[in-house]
Structure formats: C-alpha cells, structure tokens
Design a protein around this motif. Structure first.
Motif, PDB file in Angstrom:
ATOM      1  N   THR B 122       0.827  -1.198   0.000  1.00 53.22           N
ATOM      2  CA  THR B 122       0.000   0.000   0.000  1.00 53.22           C
ATOM      3  C   THR B 122       0.864   1.252   0.000  1.00 53.22           C
ATOM      4  OG1 THR B 122      -1.578  -1.233   1.330  1.00 53.22           O
ATOM      5  CG2 THR B 122      -1.955   1.112   1.118  1.00 53.22           C
ATOM      6  N   SER B 123       1.920   1.258   0.826  1.00 52.73           N
ATOM      7  CA  SER B 123       2.715   2.480   0.874  1.00 52.73           C
ATOM      8  C   SER B 123       3.499   2.676  -0.429  1.00 52.73           C
ATOM      9  CB  SER B 123       3.634   2.491   2.094  1.00 52.73           C
ATOM     10  OG  SER B 123       4.505   1.410   2.033  1.00 52.73           O
ATOM     11  N   ALA B 126       0.349   3.679  -3.074  1.00 53.88           N
ATOM     12  CA  ALA B 126      -0.508   4.825  -2.789  1.00 53.88           C
ATOM     13  C   ALA B 126      -0.074   5.992  -3.672  1.00 53.88           C
ATOM     14  CB  ALA B 126      -0.400   5.198  -1.322  1.00 53.88           C
ATOM     15  N   PRO B 127      -0.984   6.914  -3.952  1.00 55.83           N
ATOM     16  CA  PRO B 127      -0.657   8.009  -4.881  1.00 55.83           C
ATOM     17  C   PRO B 127       0.605   8.785  -4.496  1.00 55.83           C
ATOM     18  CG  PRO B 127      -2.993   8.010  -4.386  1.00 55.83           C
ATOM     19  CD  PRO B 127      -2.378   6.953  -3.525  1.00 55.83           C
ATOM     20  N   ASN B 128       1.014   8.736  -3.217  1.00 53.69           N
ATOM     21  CA  ASN B 128       2.258   9.422  -2.859  1.00 53.69           C
ATOM     22  C   ASN B 128       3.410   8.447  -2.638  1.00 53.69           C
ATOM     23  OD1 ASN B 128       1.592   8.272  -0.462  1.00 53.69           O
ATOM     24  ND2 ASN B 128       1.790  10.114   0.786  1.00 53.69           N
ATOM     25  N   TYR B 144      -6.085   1.003  -3.435  1.00 53.39           N
ATOM     26  CA  TYR B 144      -7.508   1.298  -3.205  1.00 53.39           C
ATOM     27  C   TYR B 144      -8.359   1.060  -4.444  1.00 53.39           C
ATOM     28  CZ  TYR B 144      -4.948   3.559   0.476  1.00 53.39           C
ATOM     29  OH  TYR B 144      -4.061   3.801   1.468  1.00 53.39           O
TER      30      TYR B 144
END
Lengths: 328, 283
Positions: B122-123, B126-128, B144
């Motif tokens: 996820t990290s 994720a978008p960042n 997501y």
C-alpha cells in the motif's frame, strides 16, 4: 469428599491470593498510550497504600474484536472499550456481568470522553468548516468502515445528528450522510488505519477522527502539517469502562479492579486522561486543560439515538441504514 | 525376485510401523486437525434454515464481493502462471551468480506476515508512494482499487506456482527437447508440444493452490483494497463485519461457501492432474 473440598478451597484461595495482584485490562486501539500512563501511576499509588506490587497487563485491538475475545474466554478483569454496545454484548452473550453494568460507575461508566472532529491539511486548502463542507463535490473524506470499526460508528452518528438538527427529517439526514459517504474513497477497517491513510498516504482532504487521535496526529505525527477543524455540532463519544464480575470473582480481584477503575475518576487519573487528549469529566481538571480542546457544541447518543443496542440494530447491522446508503 | 520395489513384497521391512497403524494415525490426525474444526463451521451454519442461508449468501453485497474476491484471485493466479513459469524456468535452466539468494526470495511471500506485505504494498502504490506517484498522473489507480487487490494476491500466490513447477522442470531431461530440435521442431513447437505437456499437471497444481490460497487472503488485501462496499470489499472482510455484529451464523454461512468452493477446486485440480498424468502415460 470434605477433604477434597477443603483442599480445593485452599487451592482456590491461594491461587486467588497469588492472582489477586494481577489485572488484565482489555481495551481498544487508541488507548494504548493512555493506559500505559494510567497503569504506571496506579501501580505506584497502590504500592504506597498497600505495599503490594501489581502486574497490570493491557490488551489492545479493535473494540468489537476485543469484546468477542472476552466472550470467547479471554479472562479480562476490566474492559475499557469504545462503545457500550460492545460491553452490552459481553453481558448478553456470555453473562459475565449484569445487564445494568453501566449504572455502576459515575457518568454512565465513562470516566473520560472524546468527540468527533475533522483533521485537515495545513492551511485548510478546501476550506472545510463544518459537516456541510464534507458533502461538497470534490472534497475527499476519509473515515473508517462503521461495519468493522467502533470509532467509525461515532463518526457516522456525529454526521447524522448534525443533519437531523439542521434539516429536521430522517430522510434528509440520510441523504446528507449518503452524500458524505459518496466522497469517501477508502474505508479502512479501523480508526488507526484511517489516520494512517490520511496522514501517511496523503489521501483525502479531511479525516473524520476521534478528537484524541486528531490531537495526537497534530502534536506527534506531523507537527505543523495538519490542522484540527471543530464542527459546530458533534457527538459526545463516551467510551465506557467496567469490571467483569465473573472473572474478578474467579481471580479474587474485585477490590483491585474497582480501585483501578475508580482511579480513572480521581484527580490524578483525570489529569492523565487529559494529557492523553481525552476530555476529563472533572470540572477542575477540564478547566486546567481547557485551551487544549476545541470548542464544540456536543449532543449525547442518548439524546438523539437512544441506547446503543437500538442504534446498532437500526443503523449498522446488516440491512440497516448504513447498508442502504451503499445499496440503493 | 529380489526387487526392492516397496510395493512388491509384504515382507519388506517398513521404517514406520505397519499400514493399519499409519492409516489410523493419518485418519485421526486429519479428523482432529482438519475435520473437527471445519465440521464446527458447518454445525454453526446449520443453525440457519436453508432460506436464511440463501438470503445471507445471495444478498447483493455478498454477491458483489464474491465477484471481487474470485475475480481478483483468478486474474492474480493467471498472472502467476505466466510469470511463475518463467521464474521457475530461469531458476532451473540457468546458472548465475546469486541464484541461491533469488531462489530464497521466492519463498518470502510464504514467510512474511501478510499484513506486512499489505502495508508495504500500500505504501508503495498509494498516490504518494514510490511507484504510485508515477502511476497517478497516468490515471492509474493502483492502491484502493481492484488493481491493488490483484497485485497483492499476485504477490501472495507467486511461490505456489514456482514451487510446484520447479521440481518437475528439474526432473525433465533435455534429451527429448534436443531430439525434437534435431527433427526440425521450432522453439515454439518444442515448448508447446514437448515441455508444456510434461509440466502441465504441476502448473495446474500451482494454479489451484495459488487460487485457493488467495481467495481467502485477508491481511495483505485489507490495507490496499480500500474496502468500498459493492466495489472492493473482499469476502473475508464481510465475514469480519458479520462477526462485528455478533452474527456468527451469518459469518459461518459465507465461510462455508468459501470452504466448499476451495474444496471443489482442489478436487478438480487432483482430477485434472490425474487425467494429464494418464494422458502422458498413454503417449
């Protein structure tokens, strides 16, 4: 036979004596830091009073999951959970404590409270002031899933209570809350997960959060990166505490468990709660920490929704209002 | 007649005491470790009537999440067939520096707590995140979304295909390939007509195991999926949310459907393997 019974009694008594200085507090996720402080202070005080050394154990997890562990046999002496519904369930399903447990300690057995506020990014770029702003197009809202998170249920009810007050009818309140959830891109399974999504992953414009989590995030996770916005009206979240009768009887810890919970209400306990960003019940301590907490008009669950058993059934059980919001 | 085939003579000494003892042990062990716990699941489900059961299992939300769960697991397992096969091939047919280390990496998804995998993925996505920041401008939503679920399940399922295929490839002698080539077969023909039939049963095993495993995956998916009702909710999450309202029988109803599906899949895989093996034997 009498000999056996006598032996058994001796055995039970000695094991009770031995176990009488150990306490297991089964709690929910965000109270970890709070109870570390409470336990240290209480052990010190108890030692001064009685000379006994205490072993205070704490267990943390999602509130509902913790309640299920207790129902399934985790021998908690005290439970300190996010919703009284979870403790009600322990009373209903496992009969470990009487149904009227919530009347045994002051303030509905909630020694500290919290509320639901908004956490926004620095400078509040989307200019979020109140619940209405969460329904706007283009605002991304982060909140956990009420089906799996106790904290998320408080969030949901905070929004609902606000809408009901402002727009009067249930249908309009439902419409309002539905608009908010349309803006939610991620439903984490717990409150800490949502905080992570918002703070670490950088997703969303606003996090609906427990006030203590929000304060923790602004003070510790990202000093200066976030701001707290207090809505004009929010819900008074009352996390309850109680001792588990059957288990303390078995462990011989009745007195200890009661003293432990009463300590939460003492001046010292209230002070520790306030330092951990929970709103204290004591007026004097509250006055001292007044500047720390944003000013919010609060309503109680009781005043708008009634008790937790009915609220859970109507809003969050399968086929309830929350499901309808996603299923139309 | 002094052949040492184990099945040939009763008198051959056995390392572990007798057939009856080991069979009974096996049955009792299976009973205690597998059948009793799973039986409990069905007993709990049985507290529902048939109509209640179907109402739980066929509700719109549960159906949507069956689609998400089985769809993602299928796609992830298909991806793993292709890339797991290539990985196994490289590990078996080539020698290179650090091969042992690469080989050990394959098992990491087995060993790693799946929640750690989920949080890490996820990290990243994720978008960042490291990878996500380059995908986001392209309009690709990795974390997501269902794509995130598929990626997590691909990660989890990889070792199953590699570890099933690897030993078969190792046992495969090069002679037949060389013979085929000397008879003028193209590379494609060698692969599809000589190698693939040999390893097909193993590939099927790997696929089924990966599929059965990823269908029930919780830890890694829960962080990356976003858990949106009707869109990215996986079945295990619905089970947890039923438990959260103390609806034990509803939760076990869904769980028993998963169990039956997994079991049917494993049976099917055994059947396909047996058939493939027979075909090979006949040819």
């Amino acid at each position: 036979m009498p000999k056996k019974t006598a032996l058994l009694t001796v055995f039970l008594a000695s094991s009770a004596l031995a176990a009488g200085t150990t306490l297991l507090n089964v709690s929910y996720d965000p109270t970890r830091e709070l109870y570390q402080d409470i336990n240290a202070a209480f052990a010190k005080k108890w030692k001064a009073q009685t000379g006994q050394d205490l072993t205070l154990n704490q267990s943390h997890g999602g509130s509902g999951a913790q309640a299920r562990s207790v129902i399934d046999g985790l021998e908690a002496d005290v439970v300190t959970l996010a919703l009284s519904y979870d403790i009600d369930s322990i009373a209903d399903k496992a009969k470990l404590l009487p149904e009227n447990w919530q009347s045994r300690l002051a303030y509905n057995s909630s020694p500290y409270t919290s509320t639901i506020v908004f956490l926004v990014r620095k400078g509040n770029p989307k200019n979020i002031k109140d619940w209405d702003d969460l329904t706007k197009n283009g605002v991304q809202v982060i909140t956990p899933n009420p089906k799996t998170s106790g904290g998320a249920r408080w969030n949901f009810l905070g929004a609902w209570g606000y809408a009901l007050k402002k727009y009067k009818t249930e249908a309009k309140a439902k419409d309002f809350v539905q608009k908010i959830y349309k803006n939610v891109p991620v439903l984490d399974s717990g409150a800490r997960g949502s905080t992570t999504t918002f703070v670490e992953r950088g997703i969303g414009d606003v996090l609906i959060a427990w006030e203590n989590e929000a304060l923790l995030a602004t003070k510790q996770l990202g000093e200066g990166k976030f701001e707290i916005v207090a809505p004009s009206l929010s819900i008074l979240a009352e996390p309850p505490v109680t001792w588990v009768d059957k288990n303390v009887e078995k462990h011989g810890t009745q007195k200890l468990a009661k003293a432990y919970l009463e300590f939460l209400y003492s001046a010292e306990g209230q002070e520790i709660a306030a330092k951990n960003y929970y709103r204290p019940r004591s007026k004097t301590v509250a006055a001292k920490y007044d500047a720390q907490f944003p000013r919010v008009k609060l309503f109680t669950l009781q005043s708008v929704f009634g008790n937790w058993r009915d609220t859970q059934k109507k809003y969050f059980n399968d086929g309830g209002v929350f499901d309808q919001i996603y299923q139309k | 007649m002094t052949t040492a085939l184990p099945s040939s003579k009763k008198s051959s000494r056995r390392v572990i005491p007798g057939f009856h003892f080991t069979l009974y042990f096996t049955l009792i062990y299976l009973l205690l470790i597998v059948l009793v716990p799973l039986g409990g699941l069905f007993v709990k489900t049985a507290s529902l009537s048939w109509s209640q059961f179907w109402e739980v299992v066929l509700s719109a939300r549960v159906l949507a999440s069956f689609r998400v769960t089985f769809g993602s697991a299928l796609v992830a397992s298909l991806i793993n067939i292709v890339f797991g096969l290539i990985t196994a091939w490289v590990l078996v047919r080539y020698h290179f520096w650090g091969k042992r280390i690469v080989d050990a990496f394959i098992d990491l998804p087995f060993a790693l707590p799946t929640a750690v995998a989920g949080i890490t993925l996820t990290s990243l996505l994720a978008p960042n995140g490291w990878v996500g920041q380059y995908l986001a401008p392209l309009g690709i939503k990795a974390a997501y979304s269902q794509l995130g679920i598929v990626l997590a399940l691909t990660f989890i399922g990889l070792p199953f295909v590699v570890r099933s295929v690897q030993p078969v490839l190792e046992a495969l002698s090069k002679d037949t390939e060389e013979a085929a080539e000397s008879l003028g077969a193209s590379r494609g023909q060698v692969f599809f007509r000589v190698i693939l039939p040999e390893i097909l049963p193993a590939v099927l095993t790997g696929f089924t195991l990966a599929f059965a495993r990823t269908v029930g995956e919780y830890g890694s998916v829960i962080f990356i999926s976003g858990n949106m009702p009707m869109q990215t909710e996986i079945i295990p999450l619905l089970i947890v949310s039923k438990l959260e309202q103390y609806d034990y029988s509803g939760a076990t109803a869904i769980a028993s459907v998963m169990l039956v599906v997994s079991f049917v899949l494993l049976l099917l895989s055994n059947f396909l393997q047996a058939r493939a093996a027979r075909k090979l034997g006949a040819a």
